[in-house]
Design an enzyme around this catalytic site. Structure first.
Site, PDB file in Angstrom:
ATOM      1  N   GLY A 138     -37.055  -3.838   4.058  1.00 30.36           N
ATOM      2  CA  GLY A 138     -38.446  -3.831   5.424  1.00 30.36           C
ATOM      3  C   GLY A 138     -37.762  -3.849   6.660  1.00 30.36           C
ATOM      4  O   GLY A 138     -37.175  -4.930   6.498  1.00 30.36           O
ATOM      5  N   LYS A 178     -40.779  -9.634   3.003  1.00 37.00           N
ATOM      6  CA  LYS A 178     -39.832  -9.254   1.665  1.00 37.00           C
ATOM      7  C   LYS A 178     -39.797 -10.843   0.945  1.00 37.00           C
ATOM      8  O   LYS A 178     -39.613 -10.758  -0.371  1.00 37.00           O
ATOM      9  CB  LYS A 178     -38.355  -9.071   2.468  1.00 37.00           C
ATOM     10  CG  LYS A 178     -38.617  -7.649   3.607  1.00 37.00           C
ATOM     11  CD  LYS A 178     -37.234  -7.125   3.636  1.00 37.00           C
ATOM     12  CE  LYS A 178     -36.646  -8.300   4.962  1.00 37.00           C
ATOM     13  NZ  LYS A 178     -37.781  -8.794   6.107  1.00 37.00           N
ATOM     14  N   GLU A 195     -33.196  -9.520  -1.399  1.00 39.35           N
ATOM     15  CA  GLU A 195     -33.872  -8.852  -0.221  1.00 39.35           C
ATOM     16  C   GLU A 195     -32.542  -8.789   0.805  1.00 39.35           C
ATOM     17  O   GLU A 195     -31.356  -8.913   1.463  1.00 39.35           O
ATOM     18  CB  GLU A 195     -34.289 -10.364   0.713  1.00 39.35           C
ATOM     19  CG  GLU A 195     -34.915 -10.199   2.027  1.00 39.35           C
ATOM     20  CD  GLU A 195     -35.694 -11.784   2.580  1.00 39.35           C
ATOM     21  OE1 GLU A 195     -35.400 -12.392   1.951  1.00 39.35           O
ATOM     22  OE2 GLU A 195     -36.128 -11.036   3.664  1.00 39.35           O
TER      23      GLU A 195
HETATM   24  N1  LIG Z   1     -49.511  -9.630   3.141  1.00 37.33           N
HETATM   25  C1  LIG Z   1     -49.786 -10.564   4.081  1.00 37.33           C
HETATM   26  N2  LIG Z   1     -50.856 -11.068   4.924  1.00 37.33           N
HETATM   27  C2  LIG Z   1     -50.654 -11.872   5.911  1.00 37.33           C
HETATM   28  N3  LIG Z   1     -49.696 -12.457   6.330  1.00 37.33           N
HETATM   29  C3  LIG Z   1     -48.477 -11.697   5.696  1.00 37.33           C
HETATM   30  C4  LIG Z   1     -48.484 -10.970   4.348  1.00 37.33           C
HETATM   31  N4  LIG Z   1     -46.734 -10.809   3.479  1.00 37.33           N
HETATM   32  C5  LIG Z   1     -46.685 -12.595   4.316  1.00 37.33           C
HETATM   33  N5  LIG Z   1     -47.092 -12.730   5.467  1.00 37.33           N
HETATM   34  C6  LIG Z   1     -46.761 -13.658   6.241  1.00 37.33           C
HETATM   35  O1  LIG Z   1     -45.760 -13.296   7.317  1.00 37.33           O
HETATM   36  C7  LIG Z   1     -44.721 -13.796   7.932  1.00 37.33           C
HETATM   37  C8  LIG Z   1     -43.458 -12.437   7.367  1.00 37.33           C
HETATM   38  O2  LIG Z   1     -43.321 -12.912   6.114  1.00 37.33           O
HETATM   39  P1  LIG Z   1     -41.888 -12.873   5.444  1.00 37.33           P
HETATM   40  O3  LIG Z   1     -42.017 -12.344   4.362  1.00 37.33           O
HETATM   41  O4  LIG Z   1     -41.143 -13.937   6.246  1.00 37.33           O
HETATM   42  O5  LIG Z   1     -41.507 -11.723   6.000  1.00 37.33           O
HETATM   43  P2  LIG Z   1     -39.576 -11.474   5.633  1.00 37.33           P
HETATM   44  O6  LIG Z   1     -38.866 -11.919   4.589  1.00 37.33           O
HETATM   45  O7  LIG Z   1     -40.091  -9.802   5.421  1.00 37.33           O
HETATM   46  O8  LIG Z   1     -38.980 -11.510   7.228  1.00 37.33           O
HETATM   47  C9  LIG Z   1     -45.267 -15.066   7.194  1.00 37.33           C
HETATM   48  O9  LIG Z   1     -45.166 -15.532   7.780  1.00 37.33           O
HETATM   49  C10 LIG Z   1     -45.668 -14.994   5.755  1.00 37.33           C
HETATM   50  O10 LIG Z   1     -46.312 -15.669   5.279  1.00 37.33           O
HETATM   51  N1  LIG Z   2     -28.196  -7.147   9.596  1.00 36.29           N
HETATM   52  C1  LIG Z   2     -29.389  -8.230  10.553  1.00 36.29           C
HETATM   53  C2  LIG Z   2     -30.786  -8.628   9.389  1.00 36.29           C
HETATM   54  C3  LIG Z   2     -31.339  -9.739   9.866  1.00 36.29           C
HETATM   55  N2  LIG Z   2     -31.036 -10.295  11.508  1.00 36.29           N
HETATM   56  C4  LIG Z   2     -32.137 -10.921  11.468  1.00 36.29           C
HETATM   57  C5  LIG Z   2     -33.789 -10.123  11.944  1.00 36.29           C
HETATM   58  C6  LIG Z   2     -34.471 -11.080  11.843  1.00 36.29           C
HETATM   59  O1  LIG Z   2     -34.975 -11.919  13.421  1.00 36.29           O
HETATM   60  C7  LIG Z   2     -33.545 -12.376  10.405  1.00 36.29           C
HETATM   61  C8  LIG Z   2     -33.641 -12.400  10.020  1.00 36.29           C
HETATM   62  O2  LIG Z   2     -34.752 -11.144   8.820  1.00 36.29           O
HETATM   63  P1  LIG Z   2     -36.400 -10.860   8.507  1.00 36.29           P
HETATM   64  O3  LIG Z   2     -35.521 -11.664   6.809  1.00 36.29           O
HETATM   65  O4  LIG Z   2     -37.093 -12.364   8.663  1.00 36.29           O
HETATM   66  O5  LIG Z   2     -36.316  -9.848   8.383  1.00 36.29           O
HETATM   67  O6  LIG Z   2     -32.186 -11.812  10.974  1.00 36.29           O
HETATM   68  C9  LIG Z   2     -29.902  -9.179  12.118  1.00 36.29           C
HETATM   69  O7  LIG Z   2     -30.399  -9.210  13.481  1.00 36.29           O
HETATM   70  N3  LIG Z   2     -29.562  -8.319  11.630  1.00 36.29           N
END
Ligand SMILES: Nc1ncnc2c1ncn2[C@@H]1O[C@H](COP(=O)(O)OP(=O)(O)O)[C@@H](O)[C@H]1O
Ligand SMILES: Nc1ccn([C@H]2C[C@H](O)[C@@H](COP(=O)(O)O)O2)c(=O)n1
Length: 285
Positions: free
Chosen positions: A81, A87, A157
């Site tokens: 995603g 994620k 992830e």
């Molecule tokens: N369904 C949701 N609704 C609102 N906020 C969310 C939701 N899921 C995650 N968040 C918040 O959004 C931010 C990004 O979530 P995160 O799980 O770290 O995303 P990713 O790992 O895809 O980068 C975090 O601050 C998290 O607490």
């Molecule tokens: N191949 C990638 C993977 C991730 N990133 C960057 C994007 C975000 O700033 C950070 C972590 O990603 P998230 O888990 O929050 O979706 O790493 C990138 O540049 N290249």
């Protein structure tokens, strides 16, 4: 433990054929010492291959690729995603299940490699540092894919595939990665995926709008990401759509399950529970 799938016997016989040639280079007549050395080397090679090599007969078999031994029956699910799509939150939820091992992206490594922060450098100057970050990401994700699995199901992830098909591709297409850097990364990626078996059984795509991710990104407030504009998330979104929804851009390493993920956290947790069986019933490829 490692083996060369489908190449164990071939490797042994190749080495067996080469040993006498090495010996004859030293002594054309085949003196006693040479013959004993040859016999010793042959025994050692045979023992080495017997202890490490294998030919996988299960459905994962990919002849010629280096693969881990004994993990054919374990399921690997990649959560994909956009940035801040949820994620990590999804993985946190599933980490409470006893039979699931969860691997988050090694972001802390990307922010600190021997005192350097390639993630921050990339956002400051992608033309200069994009290759540095993406090379390191490729290495750390390869390490994730290859690490031994401690439970019947692994949820990880992202993947080495999205690193290349989404992030490297985005840097290149947006003109922020020089052609030579893209060529070098592509050569590495092609070598890895041709020579190493990286089985994935299912991709779970958390389907969000770029706007939702932008909101969540701001809320998460990761220092390096403060410079990310909505347009960047839109480009990443489009690449994900082409790869996982339209399925027109790059090969899919596994079937895709799409979960709409713009909802609030409570609804998302319900959706994860509703989809639990579908996710865990993915057949091992
Ligand atoms: N369904 C949701 N609704 C609102 N906020 C969310 C939701 N899921 C995650 N968040 C918040 O959004 C931010 C990004 O979530 P995160 O799980 O770290 O995303 P990713 O790992 O895809 O980068 C975090 O601050 C998290 O607490
Ligand atoms: N191949 C990638 C993977 C991730 N990133 C960057 C994007 C975000 O700033 C950070 C972590 O990603 P998230 O888990 O929050 O979706 O790493 C990138 O540049 N290249």
């Amino acid at each position: 433990m490692w083996g060369i799938a489908g190449a164990g016997r071939a490797g042994v016989s190749l080495l067996f054929r080469r040993v006498p040639r090495l010996v004859s280079a030293h002594c054309a007549a085949g003196c006693n010492i040479c013959l004993r050395v040859a016999a010793g080397v042959q025994t050692w090679v045979q023992t080495w291959f017997q202890s490490r090599a294998y030919v996988r007969t299960g459905p994962h078999q990919t002849p010629g690729k280096l693969m881990r031994i004994g993990e054919e029956k374990k399921m690997v699910i990649c959560i994909e995603g956009n940035i801040a799509s949820g994620k990590t939150t999804c993985l946190e939820y599933f980490s409470k299940s006893s039979n699931i091992e969860v691997l988050t992206e090694p972001v802390s490594k990307w922010r600190n490699v021997r005192g350097h922060n390639p993630l921050a450098l990339m956002y400051q100057d992608p033309e200069r540092w994009g290759i540095t970050l993406q090379t390191y990401i490729q290495l750390t994700l390869l390490d994730r894919h290859l690490s031994s699995i401690s439970a019947p199901v692994r949820m990880m992830e992202r993947s080495i595939f999205s690193a290349k098909y989404i992030f490297v591709e985005n840097l290149f297409r947006s003109g922020k990665m020089p052609e030579v850097d893209f060529a070098v990364l592509s050569e590495w990626f092609d070598w890895i995926t041709t020579n190493i078996s990286l089985p994935v059984d299912l991709i779970v795509y958390l389907h969000t709008s770029p706007q939702t991710c932008h909101e969540r990104l701001k809320h998460r407030c990761r220092e390096e990401e403060k410079v990310i504009p909505l347009e960047y998330l839109e480009s990443i979104h489009q690449l994900y759509e082409d790869w996982l929804i339209k399925q027109t851009s790059f090969p899919l390493p596994a079937p895709v399950l799409v979960i709409p993920a713009d909802h609030d956290l409570k609804t998302m947790l319900h959706l994860y529970e509703e989809n639990r069986d579908k996710i865990l019933a993915a057949p091992c490829v």
